[in-house]
Design a protein around this motif. Structure first.
Motif, PDB file in Angstrom:
ATOM      1  N   VAL A  55       0.859  -1.175   0.000  1.00 60.39           N
ATOM      2  CA  VAL A  55       0.000   0.000   0.000  1.00 60.39           C
ATOM      3  C   VAL A  55       0.902   1.234   0.000  1.00 60.39           C
ATOM      4  CG1 VAL A  55      -1.835   1.243   1.210  1.00 60.39           C
ATOM      5  CG2 VAL A  55      -1.741  -1.269   1.322  1.00 60.39           C
ATOM      6  N   THR A  56       0.635   2.147  -0.938  1.00 58.10           N
ATOM      7  CA  THR A  56       1.393   3.395  -1.030  1.00 58.10           C
ATOM      8  C   THR A  56       0.412   4.562  -1.161  1.00 58.10           C
ATOM      9  OG1 THR A  56       1.515   3.414  -3.442  1.00 58.10           O
ATOM     10  CG2 THR A  56       3.265   2.219  -2.271  1.00 58.10           C
ATOM     11  N   ALA A  57       0.928   5.762  -0.988  1.00 59.68           N
ATOM     12  CA  ALA A  57       0.106   6.959  -1.122  1.00 59.68           C
ATOM     13  C   ALA A  57      -0.378   7.160  -2.546  1.00 59.68           C
ATOM     14  CB  ALA A  57       0.885   8.193  -0.659  1.00 59.68           C
ATOM     15  N   SER A  58       0.314   6.589  -3.510  1.00 59.65           N
ATOM     16  CA  SER A  58      -0.048   6.785  -4.916  1.00 59.65           C
ATOM     17  C   SER A  58      -1.005   5.722  -5.441  1.00 59.65           C
ATOM     18  CB  SER A  58       1.213   6.818  -5.783  1.00 59.65           C
ATOM     19  OG  SER A  58       1.886   5.577  -5.707  1.00 59.65           O
ATOM     20  N   ALA A  59      -1.445   4.800  -4.590  1.00 59.92           N
ATOM     21  CA  ALA A  59      -2.344   3.736  -5.034  1.00 59.92           C
ATOM     22  C   ALA A  59      -3.683   4.327  -5.480  1.00 59.92           C
ATOM     23  CB  ALA A  59      -2.556   2.726  -3.916  1.00 59.92           C
ATOM     24  N   SER A  60      -4.179   3.848  -6.601  1.00 62.10           N
ATOM     25  CA  SER A  60      -5.480   4.307  -7.107  1.00 62.10           C
ATOM     26  C   SER A  60      -6.593   3.496  -6.444  1.00 62.10           C
ATOM     27  CB  SER A  60      -5.542   4.117  -8.623  1.00 62.10           C
ATOM     28  OG  SER A  60      -5.557   2.723  -8.940  1.00 62.10           O
ATOM     29  N   ALA A  61      -7.811   3.943  -6.616  1.00 61.68           N
ATOM     30  CA  ALA A  61      -8.962   3.215  -6.076  1.00 61.68           C
ATOM     31  C   ALA A  61      -9.023   1.798  -6.656  1.00 61.68           C
ATOM     32  CB  ALA A  61     -10.252   3.967  -6.378  1.00 61.68           C
ATOM     33  N   GLU A  62      -8.696   1.664  -7.935  1.00 57.75           N
ATOM     34  CA  GLU A  62      -8.701   0.350  -8.576  1.00 57.75           C
ATOM     35  C   GLU A  62      -7.623  -0.552  -7.978  1.00 57.75           C
ATOM     36  OE1 GLU A  62      -8.579   3.276 -10.360  1.00 57.75           O
ATOM     37  OE2 GLU A  62     -10.686   3.290 -10.950  1.00 57.75           O
ATOM     38  N   GLU A  63      -6.454   0.015  -7.711  1.00 57.21           N
ATOM     39  CA  GLU A  63      -5.371  -0.773  -7.103  1.00 57.21           C
ATOM     40  C   GLU A  63      -5.748  -1.210  -5.689  1.00 57.21           C
ATOM     41  OE1 GLU A  63      -1.358   0.979  -9.222  1.00 57.21           O
ATOM     42  OE2 GLU A  63      -2.389   2.241  -7.762  1.00 57.21           O
ATOM     43  N   LEU A  64      -6.367  -0.311  -4.920  1.00 60.88           N
ATOM     44  CA  LEU A  64      -6.795  -0.668  -3.571  1.00 60.88           C
ATOM     45  C   LEU A  64      -7.841  -1.774  -3.615  1.00 60.88           C
ATOM     46  CD1 LEU A  64      -6.969   2.881  -1.946  1.00 60.88           C
ATOM     47  CD2 LEU A  64      -5.216   1.134  -1.571  1.00 60.88           C
ATOM     48  N   ALA A  65      -8.751  -1.707  -4.577  1.00 63.18           N
ATOM     49  CA  ALA A  65      -9.766  -2.751  -4.730  1.00 63.18           C
ATOM     50  C   ALA A  65      -9.118  -4.088  -5.091  1.00 63.18           C
ATOM     51  CB  ALA A  65     -10.789  -2.352  -5.783  1.00 63.18           C
ATOM     52  N   ALA A  66      -8.109  -4.055  -5.969  1.00 63.02           N
ATOM     53  CA  ALA A  66      -7.402  -5.284  -6.347  1.00 63.02           C
ATOM     54  C   ALA A  66      -6.642  -5.865  -5.153  1.00 63.02           C
ATOM     55  CB  ALA A  66      -6.444  -5.001  -7.506  1.00 63.02           C
TER      56      ALA A  66
END
Length: 96
Positions: A55-66
């Motif tokens: 998890v990073t500050a640059s993670a997108s909503a799609e990446e967080l969902a994945a």
């Protein structure tokens, strides 16, 4: 504290997720911590069994969902009692 290290109040961070419903909240909490001022380069690894996400500050909503989907799938296939470290996401700060 050096860059990339968890600060005061988060020196010892342990998340134990007992069910998939708490997993999105745990990931969101870690993401919000990463986006706080002064932590823009923070990276936190969360692992369930053999699955690890970062998890990073640059993670997108799609990446967080994945990430949520990957850890949820791992949580559903983890056999309780096999390994105590497999009881849920285990945050591990990246040093660097």
């Amino acid at each position: 504290m050096g860059e990339g290290l968890l600060g005061t109040g988060l020196d010892v961070l342990a998340l134990v997720v007992t069910g998939g419903l708490a997993l999105p909240t745990a990931i969101e909490t870690v993401y919000r911590w990463c986006t706080t001022p002064g932590r823009r380069n923070a990276q936190i690894n969360l692992s369930v069994g053999a699955v690890t996400v970062t998890v990073t500050a640059s993670a997108s909503a799609e990446e967080l969902a994945a990430m949520t989907a990957a850890l949820t799938a791992a949580l559903e296939t983890t056999v309780p009692g096999e390994d105590p470290s497999d009881s849920g996401p285990q945050p591990q700060p990246e040093h660097g």
